[in-house]
Design an enzyme around this catalytic site. Structure first.
Site, PDB file in Angstrom:
ATOM      1  N   GLY A 117     -28.722 -46.260   1.623  1.00  0.00           N
ATOM      2  CA  GLY A 117     -29.076 -45.341   0.540  1.00  0.00           C
ATOM      3  C   GLY A 117     -30.330 -45.773  -0.188  1.00  0.00           C
ATOM      4  O   GLY A 117     -30.898 -46.834   0.079  1.00  0.00           O
ATOM      5  N   GLY A 130     -32.058 -47.479  -2.603  1.00  0.00           N
ATOM      6  CA  GLY A 130     -31.808 -48.580  -3.527  1.00  0.00           C
ATOM      7  C   GLY A 130     -32.836 -48.648  -4.643  1.00  0.00           C
ATOM      8  O   GLY A 130     -32.575 -49.180  -5.719  1.00  0.00           O
ATOM      9  N   ASP A 175     -34.148 -55.537  -6.570  1.00  0.00           N
ATOM     10  CA  ASP A 175     -34.498 -55.367  -7.992  1.00  0.00           C
ATOM     11  C   ASP A 175     -34.881 -53.923  -8.333  1.00  0.00           C
ATOM     12  O   ASP A 175     -35.096 -53.604  -9.494  1.00  0.00           O
ATOM     13  CB  ASP A 175     -35.618 -56.338  -8.387  1.00  0.00           C
ATOM     14  CG  ASP A 175     -36.899 -56.115  -7.608  1.00  0.00           C
ATOM     15  OD1 ASP A 175     -36.984 -55.128  -6.837  1.00  0.00           O
ATOM     16  OD2 ASP A 175     -37.837 -56.927  -7.769  1.00  0.00           O
ATOM     17  N   ARG A 185     -32.434 -38.414   7.405  1.00  0.00           N
ATOM     18  CA  ARG A 185     -32.669 -39.482   8.375  1.00  0.00           C
ATOM     19  C   ARG A 185     -31.545 -39.462   9.402  1.00  0.00           C
ATOM     20  O   ARG A 185     -30.488 -38.869   9.149  1.00  0.00           O
ATOM     21  CB  ARG A 185     -32.667 -40.835   7.651  1.00  0.00           C
ATOM     22  CG  ARG A 185     -33.592 -40.890   6.459  1.00  0.00           C
ATOM     23  CD  ARG A 185     -33.051 -41.860   5.397  1.00  0.00           C
ATOM     24  NE  ARG A 185     -33.863 -41.809   4.176  1.00  0.00           N
ATOM     25  CZ  ARG A 185     -34.916 -42.584   3.951  1.00  0.00           C
ATOM     26  NH1 ARG A 185     -35.262 -43.501   4.835  1.00  0.00           N
ATOM     27  NH2 ARG A 185     -35.615 -42.474   2.841  1.00  0.00           N
ATOM     28  N   ASP A 207     -32.186 -45.655   9.744  1.00  0.00           N
ATOM     29  CA  ASP A 207     -32.413 -45.070   8.416  1.00  0.00           C
ATOM     30  C   ASP A 207     -33.896 -44.799   8.183  1.00  0.00           C
ATOM     31  O   ASP A 207     -34.263 -44.159   7.200  1.00  0.00           O
ATOM     32  CB  ASP A 207     -31.874 -45.988   7.307  1.00  0.00           C
ATOM     33  CG  ASP A 207     -32.387 -47.408   7.431  1.00  0.00           C
ATOM     34  OD1 ASP A 207     -32.190 -48.028   8.487  1.00  0.00           O
ATOM     35  OD2 ASP A 207     -33.006 -47.902   6.466  1.00  0.00           O
ATOM     36  N   ASN A 208     -34.747 -45.265   9.078  1.00  0.00           N
ATOM     37  CA  ASN A 208     -36.182 -45.043   8.929  1.00  0.00           C
ATOM     38  C   ASN A 208     -36.703 -44.070   9.977  1.00  0.00           C
ATOM     39  O   ASN A 208     -37.891 -44.082  10.306  1.00  0.00           O
ATOM     40  CB  ASN A 208     -36.941 -46.368   9.025  1.00  0.00           C
ATOM     41  CG  ASN A 208     -36.649 -47.266   7.821  1.00  0.00           C
ATOM     42  OD1 ASN A 208     -36.240 -46.788   6.772  1.00  0.00           O
ATOM     43  ND2 ASN A 208     -36.868 -48.551   7.980  1.00  0.00           N
ATOM     44  N   ASP A 253     -41.238 -44.135   6.031  1.00  0.00           N
ATOM     45  CA  ASP A 253     -40.964 -45.502   5.577  1.00  0.00           C
ATOM     46  C   ASP A 253     -41.932 -46.525   6.158  1.00  0.00           C
ATOM     47  O   ASP A 253     -41.596 -47.303   7.052  1.00  0.00           O
ATOM     48  CB  ASP A 253     -39.501 -45.894   5.850  1.00  0.00           C
ATOM     49  CG  ASP A 253     -38.609 -45.461   4.689  1.00  0.00           C
ATOM     50  OD1 ASP A 253     -39.149 -44.889   3.723  1.00  0.00           O
ATOM     51  OD2 ASP A 253     -37.395 -45.696   4.746  1.00  0.00           O
TER      52      ASP A 253
END
Ligand code: AMP
Ligand code: MG
Length: 487
Positions: A92, A94, A127, A185, A254-255, A264
């Site tokens: 997902g 992030g 982060d 994706r 996912d890319n 991505d």
């Protein structure tokens, strides 16, 4: 009328509305001191956005999701993915958000998406931030790919946030505003399938059909046509990458976009000396995503898509598998056809040239380039001059030119079309040493090298005096190039 009203943007919010199971409403973190680093004015215009407004403070706040129209529902999208072959059930967004969809001048919807907008519920240990260098890198490379005619997500803007972000050192934070045909994706389908909710999977497939392959809706089994369309789009896309020497670097499921756009941009790079084993990403230790593996990996990823779509392909699982295997078999054929046609075009061979002769010439020249560690992009560009009778610029690239001497005679006998070659063989690509130089300068507040490089690579086929250094290979001391995923 105020500036804001004049430039109001209406986000459709379709994905957020229709896929509550795959979308967590979320807000971008406020940036302490947003400053615009680069704005794609032509793209803004195509999206009906006023560049002057986007440059205003209000506009910047929109570009980073800090002030969005009342009706907008920014969301973090859920997806799964195979990362380096290992399945991760919950990746997902992030550190990214989908602001919503808006209409492009071509009549199709585009996702407006943020990268680096703060932690979301998918952030795990991350982060949530992004930094100036890698976001400008995605901007530069995606716009270069677009200029090369290769399907890709686009970049609307990069805004520095004024936040210091901890990486190996403290670095300036930034948000990339990305524009894509969608962010569906392969991993989105893996996630939907894993929920066990076939109705959700079907709705997601319907959404993909509406947005990307509307003709599939007419088919007897629209989902079968959808799968075949994605196979075809990826076969064509990866062939285009191979033809320009692009190494994506992190082809996890996912890319890989259902739309067939390159998506991505992380540790990607353009190959310089021709080397099928080229790999640049520091985290790709086994070379899984090396240059020559890209078609195989795409096919592997499409098999994961097929598995996800199985319940839609046929009620009888055996028949569904049979169909998936057969459709996937089309990948190699379509990839090879696209690649061979592209290689013939790079050699300026006219339609109607003998295929066996052409493929023999292609195999031979690639072997010579590899043996001589010859710069891939410059070679093909200089070969255009050879087609006009000026052989030496290409010949001088070989440490031992005897192989080339024999080859070039046989090739010229086919009467290659030099002008056609110049339209497909770029003079300027984002060379790794130039990209690094531009990003280092930008990180230290000097955007001039970035702007010059962007100018060169977004008009890649028109050779211009004064831009010689943008067409030249890296200096010897640049060494073995590595890209880092810690973006
Ligand atoms: P990528 O390799 O960029 O495709 O990212 C893989 C996954 O890691 C995605 O789920 C990203 O959203 C997530 N991710 C990458 N970097 C960060 C970060 N700094 N903070 C939070 N999530 C991140
Ligand atoms: Mg990703």
């Amino acid at each position: 009328m105020s500036d804001t009203a004049k430039s109001a943007v209406t986000f459709d919010g379709r994905f957020a509305r229709e896929f509550a199971e795959l979308a967590i409403p979320w807000r971008a973190e406020d940036a302490p001191d947003p400053q615009l680093l680069v704005l794609n004015e032509p793209l803004a215009a195509d999206l009906g956005l006023d560049p002057a407004f986007l440059r205003s403070h209000e506009g910047l706040l929109l570009l980073i999701g800090n002030a969005v129209p009342a009706e907008a529902t920014p969301v973090a999208q859920a997806y799964a993915g195979h990362q380096f072959g290992w399945y991760a059930p919950r990746l997902g967004d992030g550190r990214a958000l989908l602001l919503g969809e808006i209409a492009h001048a071509d009549g199709q919807l585009r996702d407006i998406h943020l990268k680096g907008s703060g932690r979301t519920p998918f952030a795990r240990g991350g982060d949530g931030w992004a930094v100036v260098g890698p976001m400008l890198r995605e901007y530069l490379v995606s716009e270069a790919m677009h200029a090369l005619g290769i399907p890709t997500t686009r970049s609307l803007a990069v805004v520095a946030t004024g936040r210091q972000v901890q990486r190996e050192t403290l670095l300036p934070g930034a948000v990339l505003t990305r524009v894509a045909s969608s962010h569906l994706r392969i991993g989105s389908f893996q996630y939907a399938r894993a929920t066990g909710n076939v109705a959700l999977l079907r709705r997601l497939a319907d959404h993909a059909i509406t947005r990307h392959y509307p003709a599939a809706a007419e088919g007897e089994n629209p989902y079968a046509v959808l799968f075949q369309a994605v196979v075809a789009a990826q076969a064509s896309l990866v062939a285009r990458w191979m033809l320009v020497g692009f190494v994506h670097g992190v082809m996890n499921t996912d890319n890989m976009a259902i739309s067939g756009e390159t998506i991505d941009y992380g540790p990607c790079a353009f190959m310089e000396a021709f080397d099928p084993a080229a790999v640049y990403s520091s985290i790709d230790e086994g070379g899984r995503y090396a240059y020559r593996n890209q078609p195989l990996v795409a096919e592997w990823n499409l098999a994961r898509l097929a598995e996800s779509l199985l319940p839609l392909l046929h009620d009888d699982e055996e028949k569904a598998v049979e169909f998936a295997v057969e459709s996937l078999g089309g990948f190699r054929r379509q990839y090879s056809a696209a690649w061979s046609a592209g290689m013939s075009a790079k050699l300026g061979l006219q339609d109607g040239s003998d295929d066996d002769v052409a493929s023999g010439l292609v195999d031979e020249i690639l072997a010579l380039l590899q043996a001589g560690h010859v710069d891939y992009t410059s070679f093909f560009r200089r070969l255009g001059r050879a087609a006009r009778g000026q052989i030496e610029p290409a010949r001088s690239m070989f440490p031992e030119p005897s192989g080339f001497d024999g080859w070039v005679q046989r090739w010229r006998a086919l009467d290659p079309d030099a002008d056609a070659m110049d339209r497909v063989n770029p003079a300027y690509i984002p060379r790794n040493h130039l990209v690094e130089e531009a990003l280092d300068a930008a990180t230290a507040d000097d955007l001039a090298p970035f702007e010059r490089l962007l100018d060169a690579v977004t008009t890649p086929f028109a050779e211009r005096p004064g831009l010689e250094r943008y067409a030249a290979a890296a200096p010897e001391d640049f060494g073995t190039y590595r890209t880092f995923c810690g973006t």
